[in-house]
Design a protein around this motif. Structure first.
Motif, PDB file in Angstrom:
ATOM      1  N   LEU A  71     -35.579 -20.018  18.944  1.00  0.00           N
ATOM      2  CA  LEU A  71     -36.040 -20.155  20.331  1.00  0.00           C
ATOM      3  C   LEU A  71     -34.981 -20.753  21.252  1.00  0.00           C
ATOM      4  O   LEU A  71     -35.248 -20.984  22.428  1.00  0.00           O
ATOM      5  CB  LEU A  71     -37.323 -20.995  20.383  1.00  0.00           C
ATOM      6  CG  LEU A  71     -38.557 -20.294  19.801  1.00  0.00           C
ATOM      7  CD1 LEU A  71     -39.707 -21.280  19.656  1.00  0.00           C
ATOM      8  CD2 LEU A  71     -38.980 -19.111  20.671  1.00  0.00           C
ATOM      9  N   GLY A  72     -33.802 -21.010  20.716  1.00  0.00           N
ATOM     10  CA  GLY A  72     -32.706 -21.399  21.591  1.00  0.00           C
ATOM     11  C   GLY A  72     -32.143 -22.788  21.426  1.00  0.00           C
ATOM     12  O   GLY A  72     -31.267 -23.197  22.192  1.00  0.00           O
ATOM     13  N   LEU A  73     -32.621 -23.555  20.447  1.00  0.00           N
ATOM     14  CA  LEU A  73     -32.053 -24.888  20.251  1.00  0.00           C
ATOM     15  C   LEU A  73     -30.584 -24.754  19.847  1.00  0.00           C
ATOM     16  O   LEU A  73     -30.242 -24.003  18.941  1.00  0.00           O
ATOM     17  CB  LEU A  73     -32.821 -25.642  19.165  1.00  0.00           C
ATOM     18  CG  LEU A  73     -32.438 -27.115  18.958  1.00  0.00           C
ATOM     19  CD1 LEU A  73     -33.648 -27.903  18.481  1.00  0.00           C
ATOM     20  CD2 LEU A  73     -31.303 -27.278  17.958  1.00  0.00           C
ATOM     21  N   SER A 283     -42.798  -8.726  24.107  1.00  0.00           N
ATOM     22  CA  SER A 283     -41.497  -8.617  24.764  1.00  0.00           C
ATOM     23  C   SER A 283     -40.750  -9.952  24.700  1.00  0.00           C
ATOM     24  O   SER A 283     -39.542  -9.998  24.450  1.00  0.00           O
ATOM     25  CB  SER A 283     -41.675  -8.187  26.219  1.00  0.00           C
ATOM     26  OG  SER A 283     -40.443  -8.173  26.900  1.00  0.00           O
ATOM     27  N   PHE A 284     -41.486 -11.047  24.894  1.00  0.00           N
ATOM     28  CA  PHE A 284     -40.882 -12.377  24.904  1.00  0.00           C
ATOM     29  C   PHE A 284     -40.360 -12.767  23.523  1.00  0.00           C
ATOM     30  O   PHE A 284     -39.267 -13.342  23.394  1.00  0.00           O
ATOM     31  CB  PHE A 284     -41.902 -13.412  25.371  1.00  0.00           C
ATOM     32  CG  PHE A 284     -41.379 -14.821  25.359  1.00  0.00           C
ATOM     33  CD1 PHE A 284     -40.677 -15.332  26.442  1.00  0.00           C
ATOM     34  CD2 PHE A 284     -41.576 -15.641  24.252  1.00  0.00           C
ATOM     35  CE1 PHE A 284     -40.178 -16.629  26.418  1.00  0.00           C
ATOM     36  CE2 PHE A 284     -41.077 -16.939  24.223  1.00  0.00           C
ATOM     37  CZ  PHE A 284     -40.383 -17.430  25.312  1.00  0.00           C
ATOM     38  N   ILE A 285     -41.129 -12.465  22.469  1.00  0.00           N
ATOM     39  CA  ILE A 285     -40.763 -12.963  21.139  1.00  0.00           C
ATOM     40  C   ILE A 285     -39.935 -11.977  20.316  1.00  0.00           C
ATOM     41  O   ILE A 285     -39.536 -12.297  19.190  1.00  0.00           O
ATOM     42  CB  ILE A 285     -42.021 -13.363  20.325  1.00  0.00           C
ATOM     43  CG1 ILE A 285     -42.887 -12.130  20.019  1.00  0.00           C
ATOM     44  CG2 ILE A 285     -42.796 -14.442  21.029  1.00  0.00           C
ATOM     45  CD1 ILE A 285     -44.072 -12.443  19.133  1.00  0.00           C
ATOM     46  N   GLU A 286     -39.650 -10.805  20.868  1.00  0.00           N
ATOM     47  CA  GLU A 286     -38.948  -9.777  20.100  1.00  0.00           C
ATOM     48  C   GLU A 286     -37.601 -10.268  19.553  1.00  0.00           C
ATOM     49  O   GLU A 286     -37.326 -10.191  18.351  1.00  0.00           O
ATOM     50  CB  GLU A 286     -38.736  -8.529  20.965  1.00  0.00           C
ATOM     51  CG  GLU A 286     -38.437  -7.290  20.152  1.00  0.00           C
ATOM     52  CD  GLU A 286     -38.565  -6.018  20.976  1.00  0.00           C
ATOM     53  OE1 GLU A 286     -38.590  -4.945  20.343  1.00  0.00           O
ATOM     54  OE2 GLU A 286     -38.632  -6.097  22.214  1.00  0.00           O
ATOM     55  N   LYS A 287     -36.734 -10.805  20.425  1.00  0.00           N
ATOM     56  CA  LYS A 287     -35.429 -11.279  19.986  1.00  0.00           C
ATOM     57  C   LYS A 287     -35.535 -12.545  19.126  1.00  0.00           C
ATOM     58  O   LYS A 287     -34.886 -12.633  18.071  1.00  0.00           O
ATOM     59  CB  LYS A 287     -34.520 -11.512  21.190  1.00  0.00           C
ATOM     60  CG  LYS A 287     -34.019 -10.216  21.825  1.00  0.00           C
ATOM     61  CD  LYS A 287     -33.032 -10.498  22.948  1.00  0.00           C
ATOM     62  CE  LYS A 287     -32.510  -9.193  23.552  1.00  0.00           C
ATOM     63  NZ  LYS A 287     -31.570  -9.445  24.664  1.00  0.00           N
ATOM     64  N   PRO A 288     -36.330 -13.553  19.550  1.00  0.00           N
ATOM     65  CA  PRO A 288     -36.489 -14.727  18.689  1.00  0.00           C
ATOM     66  C   PRO A 288     -37.052 -14.381  17.314  1.00  0.00           C
ATOM     67  O   PRO A 288     -36.652 -14.973  16.312  1.00  0.00           O
ATOM     68  CB  PRO A 288     -37.467 -15.606  19.480  1.00  0.00           C
ATOM     69  CG  PRO A 288     -37.262 -15.219  20.897  1.00  0.00           C
ATOM     70  CD  PRO A 288     -36.975 -13.751  20.860  1.00  0.00           C
TER      71      PRO A 288
END
Length: 332
Positions: A71-73, A283-288
């Motif tokens: 998620l980007g940490l 769409s939001f969680i596809e890459k994570p």
């Protein structure tokens, strides 16, 4: 002057949307603020209150770590560690236990809830309560206080733990002079407790959670299970009371949220609303999701990151614990 921020997640189940909205999302936002020093951890020792299976503990602990990173940490920007790799936390936990009144522990929400359930079920009041669960708030206080934490991002149901940490810190400070920083909690005021698909608070205990990285087909099925009323598609609907809208606004853009709010008030079918919710969430969680799966397939990568984080964390915890023990007269 920079402020210290700390938060952790215990590995007692797969990360769900409630964890993301209530803890992870606001914590990651704070990491973007230049004046904040951030520390995040995998609370594996907290997980021992419930998880006593070796394979499950390893898998869930790695899952928490992979979630933060997916998620980007940024482990270069934050101190990111596994709780069990920082032994000073547990030494401080015993010290704090000696300053924590039992009455304070009796009032902890999790313990009171178990006692209430046992009384209603006609069981001994402490049935199923292990001492780890009973003293859980003390270990959490050690997590917080050892890093001189000033801000603790929490869900609304976790506020009490920060207050307990403050109470114990104040007691210690009165005896040994100013030692611990008194922490404050940080919550998203605009976010209520996230509802599950049955309308109750999203919780593993209610079995109503939606896993954060659920694959698309299962995600769609879970969204379709969300309870709705019997209003017709053309009838106006109140977005403020809708579980679907509550979830939608956490994953959609500001513009999408405003447009959806209008559609609710003008009339939208529940089937269409669920379809729109699935689209923004997926769409939001596809890459994570992809990053998460990659990390879970390579646990050695996670170990390398967590070990480096623990080394960084102990540069703070070792000297501070030494200072605490000197004040008490037990460091030689």
């Amino acid at each position: 002057m920079s402020k210290q921020v700390l938060t952790g997640i215990k590995p007692t189940g797969h990360i769900h949307l409630g964890n993301y909205v209530g803890a992870i999302k606001p914590a990651l936002r704070l990491a973007e603020i230049e004046s904040y020093n951030v520390a995040y951890f995998v609370a594996d020792y907290h997980g021992l209150t419930k998880i006593h299976n070796q394979a499950e503990m390893k898998e869930l602990s790695y899952g928490v770590a992979a979630t933060w990173l997916a998620l980007g940490l940024d482990p270069d920007r934050a101190v990111f560690y596994r709780q069990s790799d920082v032994p000073e936390i547990f030494e401080l936990s015993w010290i704090l236990a000696c300053f924590a009144p039992k009455g304070l522990m009796n009032r902890a929400h999790a313990y009171k809830s178990m006692v209430d359930d046992n009384q209603k079920g006609g069981r001994e009041i402490d049935n199923g309560v292990n001492m780890g669960m009973f003293t859980y708030p003390i270990l959490m206080a050690a997590d917080i206080l050892l890093f001189r934490t000033e801000l603790v991002p929490v869900g609304k149901d976790q506020i009490q733990h920060v207050e307990i940490a403050r109470d114990i810190a104040e007691t210690f400070n009165k005896i040994y002079r100013e030692t611990f920083v008194l922490p404050e909690y940080v919550i998203q005021e605009e976010t209520s407790v996230l509802p599950g698909f049955d309308g109750r608070k999203m919780s593993k205990s209610y079995n109503n959670t939606i896993p954060l990285f659920e694959e698309p087909k299962k995600l769609q099925k879970l969204i379709n299970k969300i309870k709705t009323d019997s209003s017709l598609p053309e009838e106006p609907k109140d977005p403020e009371t809708s579980v679907i809208f509550s979830l939608y606004q956490e994953f959609a853009t500001v513009d999408q949220v405003e447009k959806m709010k209008v559609r609710f008030k003008e009339g939208i079918g529940w089937g269409e609303a669920k379809k729109e919710l699935f689209q923004v969430m997926n769409s939001f969680i596809e890459k994570p999701r992809s990053k998460y799966e990659e990390l879970m397939a390579n646990p050695h990568v996670l170990d390398t990151i967590l070990n480096a984080g623990a080394k960084k964390a102990r540069e703070t915890t070792i000297p501070f614990l030494r200072e605490i023990k000197k004040k008490m007269g037990i460091y030689h």
